[in-house]
Design an enzyme around this catalytic site. Structure first.
Site, PDB file in Angstrom:
ATOM      1  N   CYS A   1       0.834  -1.205   0.000  1.00  0.00           N
ATOM      2  CA  CYS A   1       0.000   0.000   0.000  1.00  0.00           C
ATOM      3  C   CYS A   1       0.868   1.255   0.000  1.00  0.00           C
ATOM      4  CB  CYS A   1      -0.910   0.002   1.221  1.00  0.00           C
ATOM      5  SG  CYS A   1      -1.933   1.485   1.331  1.00  0.00           S
TER       6      CYS A   1
ATOM      7  N   HIS B   1       5.537   1.497   9.628  1.00  0.00           N
ATOM      8  CA  HIS B   1       5.709   0.273   8.835  1.00  0.00           C
ATOM      9  C   HIS B   1       7.067  -0.371   9.097  1.00  0.00           C
ATOM     10  CE1 HIS B   1       4.878  -2.424   5.475  1.00  0.00           C
ATOM     11  NE2 HIS B   1       6.051  -2.129   4.948  1.00  0.00           N
TER      12      HIS B   1
ATOM     13  N   ASN C   1       2.081  -4.680  13.314  1.00  0.00           N
ATOM     14  CA  ASN C   1       1.539  -3.715  12.358  1.00  0.00           C
ATOM     15  C   ASN C   1       0.068  -3.952  12.034  1.00  0.00           C
ATOM     16  OD1 ASN C   1       3.869  -2.275  12.255  1.00  0.00           O
ATOM     17  ND2 ASN C   1       4.461  -2.866  10.196  1.00  0.00           N
ATOM     18  N   TYR C   2      -0.478  -5.084  12.516  1.00  0.00           N
ATOM     19  CA  TYR C   2      -1.929  -5.287  12.486  1.00  0.00           C
ATOM     20  C   TYR C   2      -2.390  -5.351  13.945  1.00  0.00           C
ATOM     21  CZ  TYR C   2      -1.859  -6.349   7.467  1.00  0.00           C
ATOM     22  OH  TYR C   2      -1.718  -6.276   6.103  1.00  0.00           O
TER      23      TYR C   2
END
Length: 545
Positions: free
Chosen positions: A176, A184, A483-484
């Site tokens: 993305c 990130h 990151n999630y």
């Protein structure tokens, strides 16, 4: 009481009154005190562009909402910062940290605004946002095959500027293009080149970190332990990352892609899935073959709307069309890949193809789309991720796919990325991200929707899928990816300075055996736990130091 005693008592009472009054004013006006403090570090110059916004400013809501990627968090009831600072240089970051400490505000650092739980711009206690949008320079040095990237840059900007300098280099980050590199990179960062080169964080060779004392540290001055921690352990736990130095990687002048849709009944999709899960992680590292399943609303032959589920199989192959078609026909003939399904593209065009922000087949686009920080449609969403270490039985996968037909789904999707390749060769302790050998693939479940009033319904659907898949994914602990971020895994009280026992529950899901090392680094780097949120790394309590 004699006169002198009375005078002393009266003076003490007056002093106490003014001290109390000043303390109350300080508590009551942290916003004003922050601005006053900031002006002492950075004198106000009307000639400079505005970079501090309070709730009284006309542009405040525009700045706040501009990079909130999850529309769940744009409601009136979502907690708002007292101050937003949009630094243009490191001195602004230093002042933000020192003044937040001084007046008792917590800090949330935002790069691209993609935090799945909104923790880069939400807090339940008074807080300031440091929004790095104006620090997005990418300086590429092809001679040394490195680049310095400011933490407010997006992945799209990184890919664009590397390609501008030399189209045979890139960087192994995510798909993305609007994702910010600040979060990130510091959470790990997987993408199309993961099976060749590992994660984004595996390819970072230096950084500039502003610590709790406002000092700017590079790799040498911060030491190897802290440098290890910020590459996958969440940089926001230890300070504010101002810039990363990254190692560029070689990519071919042409890559081959395909993305085929399979519209069939569930048992047919599951047969294809089962073949995929048996082979995708075993392929040569030059092939990334992903799959996803998503709901589609269609009109049947009688004019009625109904939901169906489509399967998609997509590749990026660092080689030519003929080699890919031959490989697929030998290893996965059930997919029926033909030469006409494939496209040979430059590397930068494969990046755009899988960016999710343009329709490659119809859009008249240029690579400048990668520089558009507002590209793509924003929605409300919920997401959870699992790691899979053993084959999911076909009977179970049928039931998992059937959940996509449930009324509460919204637009539902399961996405699966294979691991293997070089990921099997990197030690689980090389950086804090531990999910390496033994992981066959990651599987994430997401729902998107339009209306705020539907939030709870769709969030609960994602939870129900996550609960249903429990027997089929990693266990003891059930692994997760920073990151999630997922607050259902547990959260600590951001007002409490010590939360080790609570944090260990979710910390070991994200970081495995690396959690305790992260705690030790945190204890040394930020012993008073200034940089904290509901899922931050805690320091050890003082008696455990």
């Amino acid at each position: 009481m004699n006169c002198s005693a009375f005078s002393f008592w009266f003076v003490c009472k007056i002093i106490f009154f003014f001290l109390s009054f000043n303390i109350q004013i300080s508590i009551a006006n942290p916003q004003e005190n922050f601005l006053k403090c900031f002006s002492e570090y950075i004198p106000n110059n009307p000639a400079n562009p505005k970079f501090i916004y309070t709730q009284h400013d006309q542009l405040y809501m525009s700045v706040l909402n501009s990079t909130i990627q999850n529309l769940r968090f744009t409601s009136d009831t979502t907690p708002k910062p007292l101050v937003i600072v949009t630094p243009s240089n490191v001195s602004h970051i230093q002042a933000s940290i020192l003044c937040s400490k001084k007046v008792g505000l917590q800090i949330r650092t935002r790069s691209g605004g993609h935090d799945a739980e909104g923790l880069s711009y939400i807090s339940q206690v008074p807080f300031a946002i440091v929004d790095l949008r104006n620090m997005h320079t990418v300086k590429v040095d092809i001679h040394s095959q490195t680049a310095w990237v400011e933490a407010g840059a997006t992945l799209g900007e990184v890919y664009y500027w590397i390609n501008e300098m030399n189209e045979n280099f890139s960087f192994p980050g995510g798909y993305c293009p609007t994702v910010g590199v600040g979060g990130h990179f510091s959470g790990g960062g997987y993408g199309a080149l993961m099976r060749n080169y590992g994660l984004a964080a595996d390819n970072i060779i230096d950084a500039h970190l502003v610590n709790v004392d406002g000092k700017v540290l590079d790799r040498k001055s911060m030491g190897e332990d802290l440098f290890w921690a910020i590459r996958g352990g969440g940089g926001e736990n230890f300070g504010i990352i101002a810039a990363w130095k990254i190692k560029l990687v070689v990519v071919p002048s042409k890559a081959t892609i395909f993305s085929v849709k399979k519209n069939m009944e569930i048992h047919g999709l599951v047969k294809l899935f089962n073949k995929w899960q048996n082979i995708a992680y075993k392929y040569d590292k030059d092939l990334m073959l992903t799959t996803h399943f998503r709901t589609r609303n269609i009109t049947d032959n009688h004019g009625k709307n109904k939901t169906t589920v489509h399967g998609y199989f997509s590749s990026i192959f660092l080689g030519g069309v003929d080699s890919l078609v031959d490989l697929m026909n030998k290893s996965f003939p059930e997919l029926g890949i033909k030469k006409t399904d494939c496209k040979e593209l430059s590397w930068i065009d494969t990046t755009i193809f899988y960016s999710g922000v343009v329709n490659y087949n119809t859009a008249n686009f240029k690579k400048e789309i990668l520089l558009d920080r507002s590209a793509g449609k924003k929605t409300a969403f919920s997401i959870k991720l699992d790691y899979v270490k053993k084959l999911i039985p076909e009977t179970a996968m049928v039931k998992i796919l059937e959940k996509l037909y449930e009324e509460e789904v919204g637009v539902g999707m399961y996405v699966l990325y294979p691991y293997g390749g070089i990921m099997d060769e990197i030690s689980e302790s090389a950086i804090p991200f531990p999910h390496r050998a033994g992981i066959m693939y990651e599987l994430w479940y997401t729902a998107t929707w339009e209306k705020q009033e539907d939030n709870e319904k769709h969030i609960n659907w994602v939870r129900s899928v996550y609960n249903f898949t429990t027997p089929y994914v990693s266990q003891n602990p059930r692994l997760a990816y920073l990151n999630y971020r997922d607050l259902d895994l547990g959260k600590t009280n951001p007002e409490s300075p010590n939360n080790y026992t609570q944090a260990r529950i979710w910390g070991e899901k994200y970081f495995g055996k690396n959690f305790n090392r992260l705690v030790k680094v945190k204890t040394k780097a930020d012993p008073n736990n200034f940089f904290r949120n509901e899922q931050s790394i805690p320091p050890l309590p003082p008696h455990h130091h």
